[in-house]
Design a protein around this motif. Structure first.
Motif, PDB file in Angstrom:
ATOM      1  N   GLU A 147       5.051  20.668   2.555  1.00  0.00           N
ATOM      2  CA  GLU A 147       3.842  21.011   1.811  1.00  0.00           C
ATOM      3  C   GLU A 147       2.606  20.538   2.581  1.00  0.00           C
ATOM      4  O   GLU A 147       2.537  19.387   3.003  1.00  0.00           O
ATOM      5  N   ARG A 148       1.644  21.422   2.742  1.00  0.00           N
ATOM      6  CA  ARG A 148       0.441  21.102   3.517  1.00  0.00           C
ATOM      7  C   ARG A 148      -0.418  20.040   2.855  1.00  0.00           C
ATOM      8  O   ARG A 148      -1.129  19.310   3.531  1.00  0.00           O
ATOM      9  N   ALA A 149      -0.363  19.947   1.541  1.00  0.00           N
ATOM     10  CA  ALA A 149      -1.191  18.974   0.821  1.00  0.00           C
ATOM     11  C   ALA A 149      -0.641  17.554   0.921  1.00  0.00           C
ATOM     12  O   ALA A 149      -1.321  16.609   0.529  1.00  0.00           O
ATOM     13  N   LYS A 150       0.561  17.397   1.439  1.00  0.00           N
ATOM     14  CA  LYS A 150       1.185  16.075   1.518  1.00  0.00           C
ATOM     15  C   LYS A 150       1.022  15.482   2.902  1.00  0.00           C
ATOM     16  O   LYS A 150       1.059  16.170   3.904  1.00  0.00           O
ATOM     17  N   HIS A 151       0.898  14.164   2.906  1.00  0.00           N
ATOM     18  CA  HIS A 151       0.841  13.430   4.168  1.00  0.00           C
ATOM     19  C   HIS A 151       2.264  13.183   4.646  1.00  0.00           C
ATOM     20  O   HIS A 151       3.229  13.373   3.928  1.00  0.00           O
ATOM     21  N   GLY A 152       2.375  12.721   5.867  1.00  0.00           N
ATOM     22  CA  GLY A 152       3.675  12.405   6.443  1.00  0.00           C
ATOM     23  C   GLY A 152       3.865  13.151   7.742  1.00  0.00           C
ATOM     24  O   GLY A 152       3.343  14.253   7.933  1.00  0.00           O
ATOM     25  N   GLY A 191       8.984  13.819  -2.968  1.00  0.00           N
ATOM     26  CA  GLY A 191       9.623  15.101  -3.268  1.00  0.00           C
ATOM     27  C   GLY A 191       8.603  16.181  -3.588  1.00  0.00           C
ATOM     28  O   GLY A 191       7.459  15.897  -3.955  1.00  0.00           O
ATOM     29  N   PRO A 192       9.018  17.430  -3.465  1.00  0.00           N
ATOM     30  CA  PRO A 192       8.105  18.542  -3.702  1.00  0.00           C
ATOM     31  C   PRO A 192       7.769  18.712  -5.178  1.00  0.00           C
ATOM     32  O   PRO A 192       8.584  18.404  -6.046  1.00  0.00           O
ATOM     33  N   LEU A 193       6.578  19.182  -5.426  1.00  0.00           N
ATOM     34  CA  LEU A 193       6.176  19.492  -6.793  1.00  0.00           C
ATOM     35  C   LEU A 193       6.589  20.926  -7.126  1.00  0.00           C
ATOM     36  O   LEU A 193       6.474  21.820  -6.287  1.00  0.00           O
ATOM     37  N   GLY A 194       7.085  21.117  -8.306  1.00  0.00           N
ATOM     38  CA  GLY A 194       7.360  22.461  -8.790  1.00  0.00           C
ATOM     39  C   GLY A 194       8.594  23.148  -8.237  1.00  0.00           C
ATOM     40  O   GLY A 194       8.760  24.342  -8.427  1.00  0.00           O
ATOM     41  N   LEU A 201       0.877  -1.167   0.000  1.00  0.00           N
ATOM     42  CA  LEU A 201       0.000   0.000   0.000  1.00  0.00           C
ATOM     43  C   LEU A 201       0.912   1.213   0.000  1.00  0.00           C
ATOM     44  O   LEU A 201       1.620   1.466   0.973  1.00  0.00           O
ATOM     45  N   VAL A 202       0.908   1.942  -1.106  1.00  0.00           N
ATOM     46  CA  VAL A 202       1.810   3.086  -1.243  1.00  0.00           C
ATOM     47  C   VAL A 202       1.097   4.411  -1.006  1.00  0.00           C
ATOM     48  O   VAL A 202       1.737   5.458  -0.990  1.00  0.00           O
ATOM     49  N   GLY A 203      -0.214   4.379  -0.809  1.00  0.00           N
ATOM     50  CA  GLY A 203      -0.978   5.591  -0.588  1.00  0.00           C
ATOM     51  C   GLY A 203      -1.346   5.776   0.877  1.00  0.00           C
ATOM     52  O   GLY A 203      -1.096   4.922   1.725  1.00  0.00           O
ATOM     53  N   HIS A 204      -1.960   6.902   1.146  1.00  0.00           N
ATOM     54  CA  HIS A 204      -2.410   7.254   2.491  1.00  0.00           C
ATOM     55  C   HIS A 204      -3.458   6.249   2.965  1.00  0.00           C
ATOM     56  O   HIS A 204      -4.302   5.811   2.193  1.00  0.00           O
ATOM     57  N   LEU A 205      -3.399   5.879   4.232  1.00  0.00           N
ATOM     58  CA  LEU A 205      -4.350   4.932   4.800  1.00  0.00           C
ATOM     59  C   LEU A 205      -5.160   5.613   5.893  1.00  0.00           C
ATOM     60  O   LEU A 205      -4.604   6.093   6.880  1.00  0.00           O
TER      61      LEU A 205
END
Length: 183
Positions: free
Chosen positions: A131-136, A164-167, A78-82
């Motif tokens: 980044e606020r939109a990222k989990h972790g 890694g960050p986008l942009g 599972l590579v996504g948020h749970l």
């Protein structure tokens, strides 16, 4: 002529070998995980039949739909948020979780651990880009969460991961991964 899965796999292996040479790493130090999100179970089964063992999915719903249809020695990651409300459903089907990002998730996985034999291999996800939109978890929370995972009877700590960050270009990505390496 359409490129086959075998052709694509061989090209990817060549790229991995070349990257390992550039980095001075042995090829065996790199683990290929094929992420198959949105592809049908037949595609996952083809990948498993081809000999690729590690299959990644980023959504619990996809794992629940596809896992019962698969045979062989593949391992689901599972590579996504749970979300904690989906832990009990997914635990019997996965061997790896790449997104342990909070103690509440560890507690939920411990509560549901009776639904499987053995521990789930776990990577602690760290938000190194801020980044606020990222989990972790934050870098400051990382050590405490890693210790908690190491104490868990449901999880086997296997390392850290980040996105890694986008942009922010290559230098932004390098900073993010350098921070993870230091942690």
């Amino acid at each position: 002529m359409a490129e086959t899965l075998h052709d694509r796999y061989e090209k990817l292996q060549e790229r991995i070998i070349a990257a390992c040479k550039r980095a001075g790493r042995p090829r065996e130090s790199v683990r290929l995980i094929v992420v198959t999100k949105t592809h049908p179970a037949e595609t996952l089964q083809s990948v498993i039949n081809f000999g690729i063992r590690d299959i990644g999915e980023n959504r619990v719903q996809e794992i629940l739909q596809k896992a019962p249809l698969l045979t062989g020695t593949g391992e689901l990651h599972l590579v996504g948020h749970l979300q904690t409300n989906k832990v009990g459903k997914v635990m019997p089907h996965i061997r790896w979780i790449h997104s342990v990002d909070r103690e509440k998730l560890v507690l939920s996985m411990e509560s549901a651990s009776h639904k499987r034999n053995g521990k789930i291999n776990a990577l602690v996800q760290v938000n190194t880009s801020g980044e606020r939109a990222k989990h972790g978890c934050s870098p400051e929370e990382c050590l405490r969460l890693c210790e908690r995972v190491c104490e868990s009877k449901a999880l086997a700590f296997r390392g850290l991961m980040t996105i890694g960050p986008l942009g922010r270009g290559e230098s932004g990505a390098r900073k993010s991964f350098e921070m993870l390496r230091k942690l």
